[in-house]
Design a protein around this motif. Structure first.
Motif, PDB file in Angstrom:
ATOM      1  N   LYS A 164     -19.814  -5.425  -1.890  1.00 52.89           N
ATOM      2  CA  LYS A 164     -19.065  -6.660  -1.651  1.00 52.89           C
ATOM      3  C   LYS A 164     -19.845  -7.882  -2.126  1.00 52.89           C
ATOM      4  CE  LYS A 164     -16.522  -5.427   2.574  1.00 52.89           C
ATOM      5  NZ  LYS A 164     -16.357  -5.764   3.995  1.00 52.89           N
ATOM      6  N   VAL A 165     -21.175  -7.782  -2.073  1.00 47.21           N
ATOM      7  CA  VAL A 165     -22.031  -8.931  -2.396  1.00 47.21           C
ATOM      8  C   VAL A 165     -21.808  -9.394  -3.822  1.00 47.21           C
ATOM      9  CG1 VAL A 165     -24.421  -9.697  -2.572  1.00 47.21           C
ATOM     10  CG2 VAL A 165     -23.746  -8.174  -0.732  1.00 47.21           C
ATOM     11  N   ARG A 166     -21.401  -8.483  -4.711  1.00 50.25           N
ATOM     12  CA  ARG A 166     -21.296  -8.844  -6.127  1.00 50.25           C
ATOM     13  C   ARG A 166     -20.375 -10.035  -6.345  1.00 50.25           C
ATOM     14  NH1 ARG A 166     -21.485  -3.017  -7.190  1.00 50.25           N
ATOM     15  NH2 ARG A 166     -19.242  -2.952  -7.135  1.00 50.25           N
ATOM     16  N   GLY A 199      -3.160   6.138 -10.128  1.00 48.51           N
ATOM     17  CA  GLY A 199      -2.578   7.410 -10.553  1.00 48.51           C
ATOM     18  C   GLY A 199      -2.869   8.548  -9.592  1.00 48.51           C
ATOM     19  N   THR A 200      -3.849   8.365  -8.729  1.00 52.65           N
ATOM     20  CA  THR A 200      -4.206   9.373  -7.740  1.00 52.65           C
ATOM     21  C   THR A 200      -3.795   8.940  -6.339  1.00 52.65           C
ATOM     22  OG1 THR A 200      -6.075  10.184  -9.040  1.00 52.65           O
ATOM     23  CG2 THR A 200      -6.131  10.624  -6.682  1.00 52.65           C
ATOM     24  N   ARG A 201      -4.103   7.717  -5.990  1.00 59.87           N
ATOM     25  CA  ARG A 201      -3.657   7.185  -4.702  1.00 59.87           C
ATOM     26  C   ARG A 201      -3.132   5.763  -4.872  1.00 59.87           C
ATOM     27  NH1 ARG A 201      -8.651   4.882  -1.115  1.00 59.87           N
ATOM     28  NH2 ARG A 201     -10.254   4.760  -2.725  1.00 59.87           N
ATOM     29  N   LEU A 202      -2.092   5.471  -4.113  1.00 64.18           N
ATOM     30  CA  LEU A 202      -1.494   4.148  -4.067  1.00 64.18           C
ATOM     31  C   LEU A 202      -1.855   3.524  -2.721  1.00 64.18           C
ATOM     32  CD1 LEU A 202       0.504   1.819  -4.738  1.00 64.18           C
ATOM     33  CD2 LEU A 202       2.307   3.252  -3.777  1.00 64.18           C
ATOM     34  N   SER A 203      -2.509   2.393  -2.744  1.00 66.83           N
ATOM     35  CA  SER A 203      -2.866   1.675  -1.528  1.00 66.83           C
ATOM     36  C   SER A 203      -2.069   0.379  -1.471  1.00 66.83           C
ATOM     37  CB  SER A 203      -4.369   1.360  -1.499  1.00 66.83           C
ATOM     38  OG  SER A 203      -5.134   2.546  -1.541  1.00 66.83           O
ATOM     39  N   LEU A 204      -1.428   0.139  -0.347  1.00 69.97           N
ATOM     40  CA  LEU A 204      -0.662  -1.091  -0.205  1.00 69.97           C
ATOM     41  C   LEU A 204      -0.995  -1.749   1.130  1.00 69.97           C
ATOM     42  CD1 LEU A 204       2.977  -0.365   0.870  1.00 69.97           C
ATOM     43  CD2 LEU A 204       1.514   1.519   0.190  1.00 69.97           C
ATOM     44  N   ALA A 205      -1.124  -3.038   1.088  1.00 64.59           N
ATOM     45  CA  ALA A 205      -1.394  -3.816   2.297  1.00 64.59           C
ATOM     46  C   ALA A 205      -0.072  -4.246   2.905  1.00 64.59           C
ATOM     47  CB  ALA A 205      -2.249  -5.034   1.952  1.00 64.59           C
ATOM     48  N   VAL A 206       0.046  -4.065   4.214  1.00 61.92           N
ATOM     49  CA  VAL A 206       1.222  -4.524   4.958  1.00 61.92           C
ATOM     50  C   VAL A 206       0.754  -5.590   5.937  1.00 61.92           C
ATOM     51  CG1 VAL A 206       3.047  -3.878   6.572  1.00 61.92           C
ATOM     52  CG2 VAL A 206       2.409  -2.314   4.716  1.00 61.92           C
ATOM     53  N   PRO A 232      -5.987   1.068   9.954  1.00 61.86           N
ATOM     54  CA  PRO A 232      -6.113  -0.289  10.491  1.00 61.86           C
ATOM     55  C   PRO A 232      -7.245  -1.040   9.807  1.00 61.86           C
ATOM     56  CG  PRO A 232      -7.029   1.317  12.025  1.00 61.86           C
ATOM     57  CD  PRO A 232      -6.376   2.105  10.920  1.00 61.86           C
ATOM     58  N   THR A 233      -7.228  -2.356   9.900  1.00 56.13           N
ATOM     59  CA  THR A 233      -8.269  -3.196   9.304  1.00 56.13           C
ATOM     60  C   THR A 233      -8.835  -4.120  10.377  1.00 56.13           C
ATOM     61  OG1 THR A 233      -6.884  -5.088   8.695  1.00 56.13           O
ATOM     62  CG2 THR A 233      -6.893  -3.213   7.173  1.00 56.13           C
ATOM     63  N   SER A 234      -9.815  -4.933   9.996  1.00 54.77           N
ATOM     64  CA  SER A 234     -10.406  -5.890  10.927  1.00 54.77           C
ATOM     65  C   SER A 234      -9.469  -7.048  11.241  1.00 54.77           C
ATOM     66  CB  SER A 234     -11.724  -6.429  10.368  1.00 54.77           C
ATOM     67  OG  SER A 234     -11.516  -7.038   9.096  1.00 54.77           O
ATOM     68  N   ASP A 235      -8.384  -7.197  10.475  1.00 60.73           N
ATOM     69  CA  ASP A 235      -7.367  -8.212  10.743  1.00 60.73           C
ATOM     70  C   ASP A 235      -6.251  -7.573  11.570  1.00 60.73           C
ATOM     71  OD1 ASP A 235      -5.201  -9.998  10.663  1.00 60.73           O
ATOM     72  OD2 ASP A 235      -5.767 -10.761   8.704  1.00 60.73           O
ATOM     73  N   PRO A 236      -5.971  -8.059  12.784  1.00 58.77           N
ATOM     74  CA  PRO A 236      -4.948  -7.424  13.624  1.00 58.77           C
ATOM     75  C   PRO A 236      -3.547  -7.478  13.047  1.00 58.77           C
ATOM     76  CG  PRO A 236      -5.636  -9.524  14.562  1.00 58.77           C
ATOM     77  CD  PRO A 236      -6.591  -9.233  13.440  1.00 58.77           C
ATOM     78  N   PHE A 238      -7.825  -6.285   0.230  1.00 58.52           N
ATOM     79  CA  PHE A 238      -8.500  -4.995   0.327  1.00 58.52           C
ATOM     80  C   PHE A 238      -9.984  -5.144   0.665  1.00 58.52           C
ATOM     81  CE2 PHE A 238      -4.799  -4.024  -2.353  1.00 58.52           C
ATOM     82  CZ  PHE A 238      -4.226  -3.056  -1.549  1.00 58.52           C
ATOM     83  N   ARG A 239     -10.476  -6.371   0.740  1.00 59.41           N
ATOM     84  CA  ARG A 239     -11.844  -6.563   1.214  1.00 59.41           C
ATOM     85  C   ARG A 239     -11.966  -6.154   2.673  1.00 59.41           C
ATOM     86  NH1 ARG A 239      -9.330 -11.325   2.209  1.00 59.41           N
ATOM     87  NH2 ARG A 239      -9.986 -12.539   4.036  1.00 59.41           N
ATOM     88  N   LEU A 240     -10.821  -6.076   3.386  1.00 59.95           N
ATOM     89  CA  LEU A 240     -10.817  -5.690   4.791  1.00 59.95           C
ATOM     90  C   LEU A 240     -10.994  -4.192   4.983  1.00 59.95           C
ATOM     91  CD1 LEU A 240      -7.751  -7.858   5.916  1.00 59.95           C
ATOM     92  CD2 LEU A 240     -10.168  -8.407   6.221  1.00 59.95           C
ATOM     93  N   ALA A 241     -10.889  -3.417   3.894  1.00 63.43           N
ATOM     94  CA  ALA A 241     -10.955  -1.962   4.001  1.00 63.43           C
ATOM     95  C   ALA A 241     -12.390  -1.472   3.984  1.00 63.43           C
ATOM     96  CB  ALA A 241     -10.188  -1.317   2.846  1.00 63.43           C
TER      97      ALA A 241
END
Length: 401
Positions: free
Chosen positions: A53-55, A133-140, A199-203, A93-96
């Motif tokens: 993340k630091v980058r 192409g392998t996994r789809l990640s979506l934020a809700v 779940p993420t750090s954001d409720p 996705f920084r929350l993941a």
């Protein structure tokens, strides 16, 4: 905030000379401060170094400072466009707790459909998606007032053989995903994508992942390269379901390493069929076979770890096993892991058996050590180490989109 409104917002700020910090600057400052407070100091393998993340942190802080400097001046369209391209840690996705998804935000692999539906004053939004192409990640993301808990809160109550679920107002009670109009939950489908909620750090934010496992007879995935995703999401206390349509397209390359390396132990043979790398995911296919024909295939509790040549373990994401014969003596496993932090020279597949609290039961609760980690029995005879095209994988990992 929709990033495509940044130019407009900067222009409005430039027209007004004011002494207080404008909302757009405060918004990005808050993001930076929240990010700093949540910054981990070690990785899964307990190395005393900062997460990748630091980058993006220095660039983000510099960008926030730059906006502050020019907040009282007119901003040209060219300058606004340049600012828009500077990472502002805006990827949700920084929350993941997932290096692949964090990398997707840094490398420009995130699509921003920002699709939403509102019912009874509560909005459900899908602001960003990532698909390799392998996994789809979506934020809700949930937006509204009067919520007692997080969007993913559920209380599970067990009474003898009955299980009931209790949800707070605004929590998700049901999710259905459709690919080009066909539900992934259709029992008639032989090749189905898997669905995982995180779940993420954001409720108010939960991440969902659709896992496109390879078909048994050919290597294409159960998810196509491009499709229309329909998400049907129900919330406690809201009568109507949220039906959101999102176009999805694969936007990464991949590198496939075929193997064929075989190991055998105690009548169990494992063969490493292939490894597939994307900038986000590491996909492993292993074939198992009971060679002594003494019964059904091996120990059902056999699990796998993936390590690089520097002693770093990949985080596990999901997995699926399919029997290849009626006698259940042959099985094809597809296991998905996080990406490597950087390209290794070689990787090692480490099979192991978990130790149970009651060894005679061969099931139940796992035994854990003083650190809360699962106690494992590694099967050294089944370990497989293979070289990796370090240069090729490094290019794949560093690709910008």
């Amino acid at each position: 905030m929709n990033p495509f409104d940044l130019d407009k917002e900067l222009r409005e700020i430039g027209k007004a000379h004011r002494s207080e910090v404008p909302d757009i600057i405060r918004h990005h400052q808050d993001e930076v401060y929240a990010f700093l407070s949540d910054l981990p100091m070690s990785t899964r393998s307990n190395r005393q170094q900062r997460s990748p993340k630091v980058r993006g942190l220095i660039a983000a802080a510099a960008a926030a400072a730059m906006i502050g400097i020019i907040s009282s001046a007119y901003v040209s369209p060219a300058m606004a466009e340049s600012l828009r391209k500077i990472p502002l840690i805006s990827s949700i996705f920084r929350l993941a707790d997932d290096l692949g998804l964090q990398t997707a935000g840094e490398r420009g692999l995130v699509a921003e459909p920002n699709a939403s539906v509102t019912h009874e004053g509560v909005t459900i939004r899908i602001p960003q998606v990532v698909y390799d192409g392998t996994r789809l990640s979506l934020a809700v993301k949930r937006e509204g007032e009067g919520f007692a808990g997080s969007i993913s809160d559920v209380e599970i109550m067990q009474d003898n053989n009955d299980t009931t679920y209790r949800y707070q107002k605004g929590a998700i009670t049901d999710v259905e995903m459709l690919i080009d109009g066909t539900s992934i939950h259709d029992p008639s489908l032989s090749d189905k994508a898997g669905l995982i909620g995180k779940p993420t750090s954001d409720p108010n934010v939960v991440l969902y992942e659709l896992i496109g496992f390879s078909r048994l007879e050919h290597q294409n995935q159960s998810l196509p390269d491009q499709f229309q995703l329909t998400a049907k999401i129900s919330l406690e206390g809201i009568d109507a379901p949220y039906v959101i349509h999102v176009p999805v397209r694969k936007n990464t390359d991949q590198m496939i390493v075929s193997s064929g390396e075989t190991r055998e132990w105690n009548g169990l043979q494992i063969t490493l069929e292939q490894l597939k790398f994307t900038p986000i995911t590491t996909d492993l296919i292993v074939n198992l076979e009971r060679t002594d024909k003494s019964g059904k295939l091996g120990d059902p509790n056999l699990l796998f770890e993936v390590w690089d040549d520097r002693g770093r373990e990949l985080g596990r994401i999901s997995g699926k096993g399919v029997y290849r014969d009626d006698r259940q003596q042959q099985q094809r496993l597809e296991l998905m892991f996080d990406r490597f932090e950087d390209a290794p020279e070689s990787i090692t597949i480490k099979p192991f058996l978990p130790v149970f609290q009651d060894p005679t039961a061969n099931g139940g609760l796992y035994k854990v050590d003083s650190n809360g980690e699962m106690v494992k029995t590694y099967l050294k005879e089944l370990e497989i180490t293979i070289p990796v095209d370090h240069v090729g994988l490094d290019k794949l990992y560093d690709a910008q989109w």
